[in-house]
Design a protein around this motif. Structure first.
Motif, PDB file in Angstrom:
ATOM      1  N   LEU A  23       0.827  -1.206   0.000  1.00  0.00           N
ATOM      2  CA  LEU A  23       0.000   0.000   0.000  1.00  0.00           C
ATOM      3  C   LEU A  23       0.865   1.261   0.000  1.00  0.00           C
ATOM      4  O   LEU A  23       0.553   2.244  -0.685  1.00  0.00           O
ATOM      5  N   THR A  24       1.952   1.233   0.756  1.00  0.00           N
ATOM      6  CA  THR A  24       2.856   2.389   0.786  1.00  0.00           C
ATOM      7  C   THR A  24       3.468   2.635  -0.582  1.00  0.00           C
ATOM      8  O   THR A  24       3.515   3.771  -1.072  1.00  0.00           O
ATOM      9  N   TRP A  25       3.931   1.571  -1.235  1.00  0.00           N
ATOM     10  CA  TRP A  25       4.494   1.723  -2.583  1.00  0.00           C
ATOM     11  C   TRP A  25       3.449   2.258  -3.552  1.00  0.00           C
ATOM     12  O   TRP A  25       3.759   3.054  -4.456  1.00  0.00           O
ATOM     13  N   ALA A  26       2.198   1.829  -3.409  1.00  0.00           N
ATOM     14  CA  ALA A  26       1.134   2.303  -4.302  1.00  0.00           C
ATOM     15  C   ALA A  26       0.958   3.814  -4.179  1.00  0.00           C
ATOM     16  O   ALA A  26       0.851   4.525  -5.192  1.00  0.00           O
ATOM     17  N   LEU A  27       0.932   4.319  -2.952  1.00  0.00           N
ATOM     18  CA  LEU A  27       0.769   5.761  -2.757  1.00  0.00           C
ATOM     19  C   LEU A  27       1.976   6.536  -3.276  1.00  0.00           C
ATOM     20  O   LEU A  27       1.843   7.648  -3.799  1.00  0.00           O
ATOM     21  N   ILE A  28       3.165   5.954  -3.146  1.00  0.00           N
ATOM     22  CA  ILE A  28       4.373   6.599  -3.695  1.00  0.00           C
ATOM     23  C   ILE A  28       4.277   6.693  -5.221  1.00  0.00           C
ATOM     24  O   ILE A  28       4.492   7.759  -5.812  1.00  0.00           O
ATOM     25  N   GLU A  29       3.977   5.566  -5.877  1.00  0.00           N
ATOM     26  CA  GLU A  29       3.935   5.564  -7.346  1.00  0.00           C
ATOM     27  C   GLU A  29       2.813   6.452  -7.880  1.00  0.00           C
ATOM     28  O   GLU A  29       2.982   7.131  -8.900  1.00  0.00           O
ATOM     29  N   LEU A  30       1.667   6.479  -7.216  1.00  0.00           N
ATOM     30  CA  LEU A  30       0.577   7.353  -7.654  1.00  0.00           C
ATOM     31  C   LEU A  30       0.947   8.823  -7.461  1.00  0.00           C
ATOM     32  O   LEU A  30       0.537   9.687  -8.247  1.00  0.00           O
ATOM     33  N   SER A  31       1.725   9.118  -6.424  1.00  0.00           N
ATOM     34  CA  SER A  31       2.198  10.490  -6.218  1.00  0.00           C
ATOM     35  C   SER A  31       3.211  10.886  -7.283  1.00  0.00           C
ATOM     36  O   SER A  31       3.265  12.046  -7.718  1.00  0.00           O
ATOM     37  N   ARG A  32       4.008   9.929  -7.719  1.00  0.00           N
ATOM     38  CA  ARG A  32       4.996  10.194  -8.771  1.00  0.00           C
ATOM     39  C   ARG A  32       4.343  10.308 -10.145  1.00  0.00           C
ATOM     40  O   ARG A  32       4.909  10.915 -11.065  1.00  0.00           O
ATOM     41  N   HIS A  33       3.174   9.687 -10.308  1.00  0.00           N
ATOM     42  CA  HIS A  33       2.503   9.634 -11.610  1.00  0.00           C
ATOM     43  C   HIS A  33       1.071  10.161 -11.467  1.00  0.00           C
ATOM     44  O   HIS A  33       0.108   9.384 -11.423  1.00  0.00           O
ATOM     45  N   PRO A  34       0.920  11.476 -11.383  1.00  0.00           N
ATOM     46  CA  PRO A  34      -0.414  12.056 -11.163  1.00  0.00           C
ATOM     47  C   PRO A  34      -1.407  11.713 -12.269  1.00  0.00           C
ATOM     48  O   PRO A  34      -2.618  11.658 -12.012  1.00  0.00           O
ATOM     49  N   ASP A  35      -0.942  11.471 -13.494  1.00  0.00           N
ATOM     50  CA  ASP A  35      -1.857  11.091 -14.569  1.00  0.00           C
ATOM     51  C   ASP A  35      -2.506   9.740 -14.283  1.00  0.00           C
ATOM     52  O   ASP A  35      -3.714   9.560 -14.506  1.00  0.00           O
ATOM     53  N   VAL A  36      -1.716   8.791 -13.775  1.00  0.00           N
ATOM     54  CA  VAL A  36      -2.261   7.483 -13.409  1.00  0.00           C
ATOM     55  C   VAL A  36      -3.230   7.632 -12.236  1.00  0.00           C
ATOM     56  O   VAL A  36      -4.316   7.030 -12.217  1.00  0.00           O
ATOM     57  N   GLN A  37      -2.851   8.460 -11.266  1.00  0.00           N
ATOM     58  CA  GLN A  37      -3.715   8.696 -10.107  1.00  0.00           C
ATOM     59  C   GLN A  37      -5.063   9.274 -10.539  1.00  0.00           C
ATOM     60  O   GLN A  37      -6.126   8.833 -10.056  1.00  0.00           O
ATOM     61  N   THR A  38      -5.041  10.230 -11.455  1.00  0.00           N
ATOM     62  CA  THR A  38      -6.276  10.853 -11.935  1.00  0.00           C
ATOM     63  C   THR A  38      -7.155   9.848 -12.681  1.00  0.00           C
ATOM     64  O   THR A  38      -8.364   9.780 -12.459  1.00  0.00           O
ATOM     65  N   THR A  39      -6.535   9.061 -13.562  1.00  0.00           N
ATOM     66  CA  THR A  39      -7.295   8.048 -14.314  1.00  0.00           C
ATOM     67  C   THR A  39      -7.931   7.045 -13.371  1.00  0.00           C
ATOM     68  O   THR A  39      -9.106   6.656 -13.542  1.00  0.00           O
ATOM     69  N   LEU A  40      -7.187   6.612 -12.373  1.00  0.00           N
ATOM     70  CA  LEU A  40      -7.716   5.648 -11.406  1.00  0.00           C
ATOM     71  C   LEU A  40      -8.886   6.257 -10.636  1.00  0.00           C
ATOM     72  O   LEU A  40      -9.936   5.620 -10.465  1.00  0.00           O
TER      73      LEU A  40
END
Length: 550
Positions: A342-359
């Motif tokens: 879960l921690t890695w997921a939040l890190i990667e989504l923070s690094r990739h805001p486009d992926v975070q927005t799509t999700l």
């Protein structure tokens, strides 16, 4: 005339001298015998094992093991060696030992199909597991492993996990409420939150309630003794270098792990703490069963099945020691691995805001919180993000076993031997150490393509997104994150469902950014398992800037 005095030793002194000389001789004899056994064993191993190419040792004592242990990218080292020497190669290890490394999907499938029987835990792993969690599912081998696994399997069926989905959401919404309060009190409309600590709370409370009907209360601010011990591991970074050297030497002499280092003392404290909780849970559950508080469904819960196994016939019977060990295994495994992912997921989504927005957009369009079946089948982008995290950041990066018998391992791709010949199979002598670098396989450019190192969830959305070579890997979704064969992670469906449920709630509710910008460097810190940490932070700190999504 003076007659020189002749010194005659007393009987006691004479006996002491003889005894010391005898002890010395005995010691020398044992040392000589040990050398003879080792040399003859090495000659036998060399004659019966295919000699492969590989990197030269960088240390007379450690081979290349210290380089791997101290590297922030050991999977990259394994991959470079596979490119240079072939998909199966040898590496020099501690005090003259040699390990064979498998990076070939066909060879790995053969290896895992024989796990717990032909290939078993190394003595060091067994000693460490017994010290920390007892003789449970992770420690057991062969028939004992099959028996214990069979007794627990019903607790991790789709039917069982479906009933636990509400627990996953409850934990996620408790964290959401706490974060809402923190952001509400902030003047700027956002807050810097140390998310790894919160993921630990979510995971601990979830596994406690879902697995054992026990609420640790860490999301409510209660200080759990288990959490305190885990935090101690994460805060013990200065001792990591010493622990690293001792662990390397212990791979040859397992008794070294009994040296009372700070980590050894923490491990004993963890075992005692979790053991005490496990015993209390067992006593409480027995009492409830005796007074018929538990219903028929409870018999299929983890605790219900464990208690039932105490009274089963020989095929599924578990002793009280084994039952307590299973509780410890499930508490620790369920807590540690999920919180890291879960921690890695939040890190990667923070690094990739486009992926975070799509999700986020996909989850909001879906509407209400998904059911267990919808989490499994109806949210492809959430599934893609979760499995991309599991691919790039497996909690355990490699697995080493020792052969209990001679074997021949087939290869999908021929390799060149030390003598220059090509071979499509390798002979393995009893006693050979075999390593499968799971993280390296998951991230291999040769297997996953030139974008293998990138966080790219879209690869999971099309049929041709996964290469033909990756499809040869016979793990869950072509990954080795959950291992394969008889030791495939029993709780993988539980873990994935919890991962998806918690992530869906957090991403729908909040926007995440790296506190110091998207290029903030992340390193691996040493806890019970390797954990991410923002470079420069104490312990296992991962501070993210969090604001409500509105």
């Amino acid at each position: 005339m003076n007659i020189p005095a002749i010194l005659v030793p007393s009987p006691s002194n004479l006996w002491t001298t003889i005894r010391s000389v005898s002890a010395f001789n005995v010691g020398c004899s044992f040392a000589a015998l040990w050398v003879v056994v080792k040399v003859s064993g090495a000659l036998h191993w060399r004659l019966k094992t295919t000699q492969l190419r590989g990197p030269h040792r960088t240390s007379l004592i450690y081979g290349v093991s210290h380089d791997l242990a101290s590297s922030q990218d050991s999977s990259g080292m394994y991959e470079r060696w596979a490119t240079e020497y072939g998909v199966t190669y040898m590496i020099p290890s501690v005090l003259g030992q040699t390990r064979i490394v498998l990076c070939d999907p066909r060879a790995i499938a053969h290896f895992y199909a024989r796990d717990t029987w032909t290939y078993v835990q190394i003595p060091l792993a067994l000693a460490m597991l017994e010290t920390s969690i007892g003789r449970g599912l992770l420690w057991s081998q062969g028939e004992a492993h099959r028996r214990q696994r069979k007794a627990l399997t019903p607790a991790f069926s789709n039917v069982a996990i479906r009933k636990l989905t509400s627990v996953f959401y409850d934990s996620a919404y408790k964290a959401k409420a706490a974060w809402d309060a923190v952001i509400e009190s902030s003047k700027d409309g956002d807050a810097v939150i140390e998310v790894q600590n919160w993921m630990n709370h979510i995971s601990l409370d979830t596994v406690g309630i879902a697995g054992f009907s026990h609420d640790f209360g860490s999301l409510d601010g209660k200080r759990s003794s288990v959490m305190e011990v885990f935090d101690s591991f994460g805060n013990n970074q200065q001792a990591s270098a010493v622990n690293q050297v001792l662990l390397l030497l212990a791979s040859v002499f397992p008794i070294i792990i009994k040296i009372p280092t700070k980590r050894r003392n923490l491990t004993k404290k963890l075992s005692a703490t979790v053991g005490g909780i496990s015993n209390n849970l067992l006593i409480r559950s027995r009492r409830e069963k005796d007074v018929n508080v538990s219903g028929r469904d409870e018999e299929k819960s983890i605790m219900g099945l464990l208690i039932k196994s105490e009274n089963q016939d020989i095929e599924l019977h578990m002793s009280e020691e084994e039952v307590v060990a299973q509780i410890k295994v499930l508490l620790l495994a369920g807590y540690e691995t999920t919180s890291i992912s879960l921690t890695w997921a939040l890190i990667e989504l923070s690094r990739h805001p486009d992926v975070q927005t799509t999700l986020r957009e996909g989850l909001l369009a879906f509407g209400a919180d998904p059911t267990y079946d919808q989490l499994k089948a109806n949210l492809p982008y959430l599934d893609a993000v979760v499995h991309e995290i599991l691919r790039l950041h497996p909690p355990l990066g490699e697995f080493t076993r020792v052969a209990t018998a001679d074997d021949v391992i087939p290869l999908g791709e021929p390799v060149r031997t030390e003598s220059g010949e090509m071979t499509d199979r390798i002979s393995i002598a009893k006693g050979t150490l075999i390593t499968v670098p799971a993280a390296a396989i998951n991230r291999s450019s040769a297997i996953w393509g030139p974008d293998a190192k990138e966080f790219k969830p879209d690869r999971w959305l099309t049929e041709d997104g996964i290469s033909a070579k990756a499809k040869e890997v016979q793990g869950h979704r072509h990954l080795l994150t959950f291992v394969d064969g008889p030791r495939t992670c029993l709780g993988k469906d539980f873990a994935v469902a919890e991962f998806k449920a918690v992530l869906s709630v957090l991403v729908k509710s909040f926007v995440f950014e790296m506190r110091d910008g998207p290029d903030t460097p992340i390193e691996l810190a040493r806890g019970m398992l390797p954990r991410p940490r923002v470079v420069g932070e104490d312990g296992i700190g991962v501070p993210l800037r969090v604001r409500r999504y509105e």
